[in-house]
Design an enzyme around this catalytic site. Sequence first.
Site, short mmCIF file in Angstrom:
data_model
loop_
_atom_site.label_atom_id
_atom_site.label_comp_id
_atom_site.label_asym_id
_atom_site.label_seq_id
_atom_site.Cartn_x
_atom_site.Cartn_y
_atom_site.Cartn_z
N ASP A 1 41.64 45.32 32.27
CA ASP A 1 42.49 44.17 32.01
C ASP A 1 41.70 43.24 31.09
OD1 ASP A 1 43.80 41.70 32.06
OD2 ASP A 1 44.65 42.08 34.05
N LYS B 1 49.26 34.98 27.85
CA LYS B 1 48.10 34.11 27.79
C LYS B 1 47.66 33.92 26.33
CE LYS B 1 48.85 34.00 32.04
NZ LYS B 1 48.79 35.15 32.86
#
Length: 383
Positions: free
Chosen positions: A175, A200
């Site tokens: 990730d 994000k």
Amino acid sequence: MRFSTKAIHVGEERREDLAPPLHQSTVFVFERLADMELVARGEKYVYTRFSNPTLSLLEKKIAALEGGEAGIAFASGMAAISALTLSVVKSGDHIISTDIIYGSTHELFEFLQGLGIEVSFVDTSDTESVEAALRANTKLVFLETPTNPTMKLSDIKAVVDVVKDKNENVLIAVDNTFMTPYFQRPLELGADVVVHSATKYLCGHGDAMGGIVVGSAELISGMRRNVLKDFGGVMCPFNAWLIIRGLKTLAVRMERHEKNAMAVARFLEEHPRVKRVYYPGLESFPQFELAKRQMHGFGGMLSFEIGGGMEAARRILEGVRICKFAVSLGTTETLIEHPYTMTHRSFPNKEAFGITECLIRLSVGLEDAEDIIEDLKQALEQV
Ligand code: LCS
């Protein structure tokens, strides 16, 4: 092409309009029945839940930035992570996951245990623990590095070496949400797959949800056929369009996030009310050497621990005026949150992992560093 040139130009070489078109259409028109042959070869679009030209542009760009063969977009980071795991593991298989991970990823893996999938939560910063956790039925090693929220790192290359040495068929996924491909490229370190919450930094402005998986063409086309098409967690084309726009400024934004985070981390480290700062760019960070070796920068995320327990944390969180008291990360605004009661609320045994009532997480934004520091200073004075 280098990083920013790729971010700006890949997939946009031959087009009259400078900005990419937004293909908001759900469906694409056929001329001949035989066009279905083109669809089978991936040369024609049919329906946006399978693929869409705006999504394809985003997928191509992020694959180029991560250095992977192909990418696939999902509605959110969690849609991407759940799609990846469901395409790789089935009942009876085993996953090794970093023990401190984003709260919902942890909950997803707990849910999978109910479907007959074994999951070991392991301190993957200790490569020997990963080796010890490997089983004959291990199919996936899922690393989150740096971890959310304590910024602990796993040595991606060391984990790859140990795992592949034992069983080269185990898929290693990272990730990469916190670092983005600008600061960390796991595929270059031998990982097989990268996942992102594109919500994000990739988007960067806090106005579009999205998730991305990058990996081999074979893995990604399998995911498109099975999990994307049939589970249906497709990204909205408008969100893809916003994230494409975000990617074009990723490099300059990440530089500024990092510069500001470094200044804030140094300020906090010196502050008498702050007990500890978790930021990989500080010499005091226990894995500073690994951070320098594995990453091309230290990013914009940090956490810090204060004295005074929950009440002191509350005063800071409610006392900021410029920083926004909100979860999520990677936005232009500095975001401040409390992992203990917010992002990691249902995390088991939190204190043992350093997720205490005194831990505060910051996603340092793109404001002037002096303003962020002055704001934190006045909030800390309220403790
Ligand atoms: N991976 C990481 C490392 C994350 O931090 C998040 C979300 C996700 C995956 C999931 O992405 P989403 O589905 O939200 O696009 N992290 C959040 C956080 O720390 N605060 O709010 C969301």
